[in-house]
Design a protein around this motif. Structure first.
Motif, PDB file in Angstrom:
ATOM      1  N   LEU A   1       9.870  -5.521   0.940  1.00  0.00           N
ATOM      2  CA  LEU A   1      10.041  -4.281  -0.051  1.00  0.00           C
ATOM      3  C   LEU A   1      10.659  -3.138   0.368  1.00  0.00           C
ATOM      4  CD1 LEU A   1       6.449  -4.808  -1.375  1.00  0.00           C
ATOM      5  CD2 LEU A   1       8.457  -4.863  -2.704  1.00  0.00           C
ATOM      6  N   LYS A   2      10.446  -2.832   1.858  1.00  0.00           N
ATOM      7  CA  LYS A   2      11.219  -1.632   2.444  1.00  0.00           C
ATOM      8  C   LYS A   2      12.622  -1.739   1.990  1.00  0.00           C
ATOM      9  CE  LYS A   2       9.140   0.595   6.324  1.00  0.00           C
ATOM     10  NZ  LYS A   2       8.755   0.311   7.667  1.00  0.00           N
TER      11      LYS A   2
ATOM     12  N   LEU B   1       8.083  -1.988 -11.154  1.00  0.00           N
ATOM     13  CA  LEU B   1       7.709  -1.983  -9.712  1.00  0.00           C
ATOM     14  C   LEU B   1       6.758  -3.338  -9.708  1.00  0.00           C
ATOM     15  CD1 LEU B   1       7.257   0.161  -7.573  1.00  0.00           C
ATOM     16  CD2 LEU B   1       5.213   0.850  -8.154  1.00  0.00           C
ATOM     17  N   LYS B   2       6.163  -3.914 -10.551  1.00  0.00           N
ATOM     18  CA  LYS B   2       5.431  -5.153 -10.468  1.00  0.00           C
ATOM     19  C   LYS B   2       6.398  -6.225 -10.380  1.00  0.00           C
ATOM     20  CE  LYS B   2       1.343  -3.519 -12.567  1.00  0.00           C
ATOM     21  NZ  LYS B   2       0.835  -2.886 -14.008  1.00  0.00           N
TER      22      LYS B   2
ATOM     23  N   ILE C   1       7.504 -11.342  -3.489  1.00  0.00           N
ATOM     24  CA  ILE C   1       6.580 -12.251  -3.090  1.00  0.00           C
ATOM     25  C   ILE C   1       7.448 -13.700  -3.052  1.00  0.00           C
ATOM     26  CG2 ILE C   1       4.705 -13.576  -3.920  1.00  0.00           C
ATOM     27  CD1 ILE C   1       3.549 -10.830  -4.857  1.00  0.00           C
TER      28      ILE C   1
ATOM     29  N   GLU D   1       7.374   5.840  -1.341  1.00  0.00           N
ATOM     30  CA  GLU D   1       5.963   5.885  -1.871  1.00  0.00           C
ATOM     31  C   GLU D   1       5.083   5.373  -0.660  1.00  0.00           C
ATOM     32  OE1 GLU D   1       4.166   5.891  -4.488  1.00  0.00           O
ATOM     33  OE2 GLU D   1       5.558   6.030  -6.026  1.00  0.00           O
TER      34      GLU D   1
ATOM     35  N   VAL E   1       7.545  -6.265  -7.089  1.00  0.00           N
ATOM     36  CA  VAL E   1       6.588  -6.799  -6.241  1.00  0.00           C
ATOM     37  C   VAL E   1       6.711  -8.291  -6.168  1.00  0.00           C
ATOM     38  CG1 VAL E   1       4.338  -7.109  -5.279  1.00  0.00           C
ATOM     39  CG2 VAL E   1       4.972  -4.965  -6.012  1.00  0.00           C
ATOM     40  N   SER E   2       6.525  -8.717  -7.529  1.00  0.00           N
ATOM     41  CA  SER E   2       6.658 -10.258  -7.806  1.00  0.00           C
ATOM     42  C   SER E   2       8.186 -10.847  -7.180  1.00  0.00           C
ATOM     43  CB  SER E   2       6.724 -10.466  -9.460  1.00  0.00           C
ATOM     44  OG  SER E   2       6.740 -11.927  -9.724  1.00  0.00           O
TER      45      SER E   2
ATOM     46  N   LYS F   1       6.619   1.370 -13.940  1.00  0.00           N
ATOM     47  CA  LYS F   1       5.664   0.673 -13.420  1.00  0.00           C
ATOM     48  C   LYS F   1       5.695  -0.751 -13.492  1.00  0.00           C
ATOM     49  CE  LYS F   1       0.884   1.199 -12.537  1.00  0.00           C
ATOM     50  NZ  LYS F   1      -0.692   1.637 -12.934  1.00  0.00           N
TER      51      LYS F   1
ATOM     52  N   LEU G   1      10.440   2.729  -2.858  1.00  0.00           N
ATOM     53  CA  LEU G   1       9.208   2.207  -2.128  1.00  0.00           C
ATOM     54  C   LEU G   1       8.779   2.896  -1.034  1.00  0.00           C
ATOM     55  CD1 LEU G   1       9.428  -1.626  -3.299  1.00  0.00           C
ATOM     56  CD2 LEU G   1       7.850  -0.012  -4.105  1.00  0.00           C
TER      57      LEU G   1
END
Lengths: 198, 412
Positions: A185-186, A127-128, A135, A195, A131-132, A124, A192
């Motif tokens: 992200l893709k 995963l963050k 961004i 998901e 994302v970070s 997890k 991902l």
């Protein structure tokens, strides 16, 4: 602005550092986190957040009380962060990220690196981090609205006031920013994608 | 049929529940039949979920302290800019007077073999002022032009005590009576009286304040009683100047005649133990741990406290406050320490007001001593006492401005 805040503001305007510190107590974490998501690392975020509060302190006398103190602080935060990002670009600090044009928005191409494999991303925390990192690859404009809306939870109205543009612009910009983030992200991890379709 | 690209324009607003009724219906109708757009929607929602779950991070431990230092630095810079001109203007005079004060302290130290802090002499106690006056008599009487000591050449004034030390000893012997008085005047009232009566014989202290040119009119007076008279007048001027210097010329007063109070809230499992820890932190930084006022019932110090809550009052030097804060953060961590309302009160105005009162009292005392008003000795005494108290209060305020009074509330 409540009476307490008003009184602290008056004192702070007259050079009372302690009153000023009490006044900004509630904003420090949010400003720091906003900066953190904008620039991507704690050290820089800390420096920038301090810069924000110094700028705010210096310009207290010019603060018009009809506008909200919080909006004003976040507006300065956004400006300080965007200034920094612009400076970085000029210094080529982020030159590893090559910008590419999409249909109606700009995103940055991610360079090949030795980041964790998809298996590891299952974690997890990873995963963050993904994302970070994603961004960070957004354009400044998109990053600003994503951070404000999806991470910090500002309303459209607040964002419009902070970045000084109509709410309609915020809506469309946010839409494009989210689509751009999704694209990044893709491409970043198969997991991902997995998901996504679940 | 709506095109997918149009639907994609709405996806973000749909997720935020920001579409009006008809747009929402249109959107929902479309995704029911278009798997590609339905997928886009799912992906978008997932990404937003990820973003929403991004944790809010704590500010770095030293963030507040670093910011505090920067803000203080800003204020100091501002104060320097503001008072720089004034400061430069008075720098020469100020340094000369400082040298004068140094000289007095040095001579006084030689005299009694005890170097006392100048603060004590300037503590606003008029008797100590008289003491000071008598003790510097021989020193000042040796100077050819006494005004130089305080008005012009700081260098000369600073060199004076060394050169004159031996002579001072000589003079002390020859004026043993007076010197003895000076040395053996511990009690405020009696010493002031004895000195004052001596002054009256030599035409009174007030003349010296009012007629500054008088010593110059008596240039040859270096012997015996007339010399004592002259020097007494001079030193009175000096003492008065010192009081003013404290307020007007000191950078410390310009920048920091602020009486500060701070509050810190600490959460700890065992408040009493935490209080002990903080007390040790404070003591190791030479701070005073004060008994709280009657309003505080929660003080662990007095033993009458409530176990789950304790309040400590600490008086610490401004310069050591940061270290103190750091020590508390180190002990308990940023999560358990909250810096609450902090206040600072500018006391400059209060000091100015007190100075005005003193000036007014001086005027009344002078008038009375010169027979320009009819005050009974008792009334005169009351005025002098009042003057003494005002000076004491100024000194106390100034000393307090070096400290910050921190109230630390420790709760479970």
């Amino acid at each position: 602005m409540c009476e307490d805040e008003k009184s602290l503001l008056e004192k702070a305007k007259n050079g009372d550092v302690f009153a000023y510190e009490s006044l900004i107590e509630g904003y420090q974490k949010k400003v720091f986190n906003l900066a953190l998501r904008m620039v991507g690392n704690r050290e820089d975020a800390s420096e920038l957040a301090q810069e924000v509060f110094i700028r705010v302190y210096k310009s207290l006398k010019g603060f018009k009380e009809q506008s909200q103190f919080s909006t004003w602080i976040y507006k300065i935060t956004t400006n300080v962060c965007l200034d920094e990002l612009r400076k970085r670009k000029n210094r080529n600090i982020t030159s590893l990220d090559e910008e590419i044009k999409l249909e109606d928005s700009e995103i940055k191409r991610q360079i090949e690196d030795d980041k964790p494999t998809p298996e590891m991303i299952v974690e997890k925390n990873e995963l963050k981090k993904v994302v970070s990192d994603a961004i960070k690859l957004l354009s400044d404009e998109h990053r600003t609205v994503i951070v404000m809306r999806d991470i910090q939870g500002f309303s459209y109205e607040e964002i419009a006031r902070i970045i000084n543009c109509p709410e309609g612009t915020v809506k469309s910009r946010l839409n494009r920013a989210r689509l751009a983030l999704k694209e990044i992200l893709k491409g970043k991890a198969e997991l991902l994608s997995y998901e996504f379709v679940k | 049929m709506v095109r997918c690209s149009e639907i994609m324009e709405l996806v973000s607003s749909y997720v935020d529940n920001n579409l009006d009724g008809s747009q929402k219906d249109l959107f929902e109708e479309h995704v029911k039949t278009c798997s590609s757009c339905a997928n886009e929607l799912k992906e978008m929602m997932y990404i937003m979920k990820l973003c929403n779950e991004m944790p809010e991070e704590e500010i770095p431990q030293d963030f507040k302290l670093q910011l505090h230092n920067k803000l203080i630095g800003l204020e100091q810079k501002k104060a320097k800019g503001k008072f720089g001109v004034l400061w430069n203007k008075y720098l020469k005079v100020g340094s000369s007077i400082a040298a004068g004060v140094l000289l007095i302290v040095l001579v006084q130290g030689l005299w009694s073999n005890i170097f006392t802090l100048p603060v004590k002499n300037l503590a606003g106690n008029s008797s100590s002022k008289y003491e000071l006056k008598d003790e510097i008599k021989p020193e000042i009487s040796n100077a050819d032009n006494m005004q130089n000591n305080y008005g012009v050449s700081s260098k000369e004034a600073a060199e004076e005590p060394i050169a004159n030390a031996a002579q001072s000893q000589e003079l002390r012997k020859s004026k043993s009576g007076i010197v003895k008085d000076g040395n053996e005047m511990p009690a405020a009232g009696s010493s002031a009286d004895s000195t004052r009566s001596g002054l009256k014989k030599s035409s009174g202290v007030s003349d010296a304040w009012n007629t500054k040119s008088k010593p110059a009119e008596e240039p040859g007076n270096k012997e015996s009683q007339p010399r004592i008279q002259t020097t007494t007048k001079k030193s009175d001027q000096t003492s008065r100047s010192q009081d003013n210097v404290q307020i007007m010329f000191s950078t410390a007063s310009v920048m920091a005649v602020l009486n500060r109070g701070a509050t810190i809230a600490v959460r700890a499992e065992k408040p009493d133990e935490a209080a002990g820890k903080i007390k040790n932190d404070a003591l190791s930084l030479h701070a005073g741990v004060l008994q709280p006022g009657p309003a505080s019932k929660l003080n662990g110090e007095t033993g009458g406290g409530v176990e789950s809550e304790t309040t400590l009052n600490v008086r610490i030097l401004n310069s050591l406050y940061e270290q103190f804060v750091n020590a508390i953060i180190t002990d308990f961590g940023t999560q358990s320490v909250k810096f609450g309302a902090v206040s600072s009160r500018d006391m400059t105005e209060t000091i100015n007001e007190k100075n005005k009162i003193i000036e007014e009292l001086d005027r009344k005392i002078n008038d009375a001593e010169n027979g320009r008003s009819t005050l009974s000795p008792n009334e005169l005494e009351v005025l002098k006492e009042e003057r003494k108290n005002q000076l004491k209060e100024i000194q106390a305020i100034r000393e307090d401005s070096n400290y910050i009074l921190v109230s630390i509330k420790i709760t479970k």
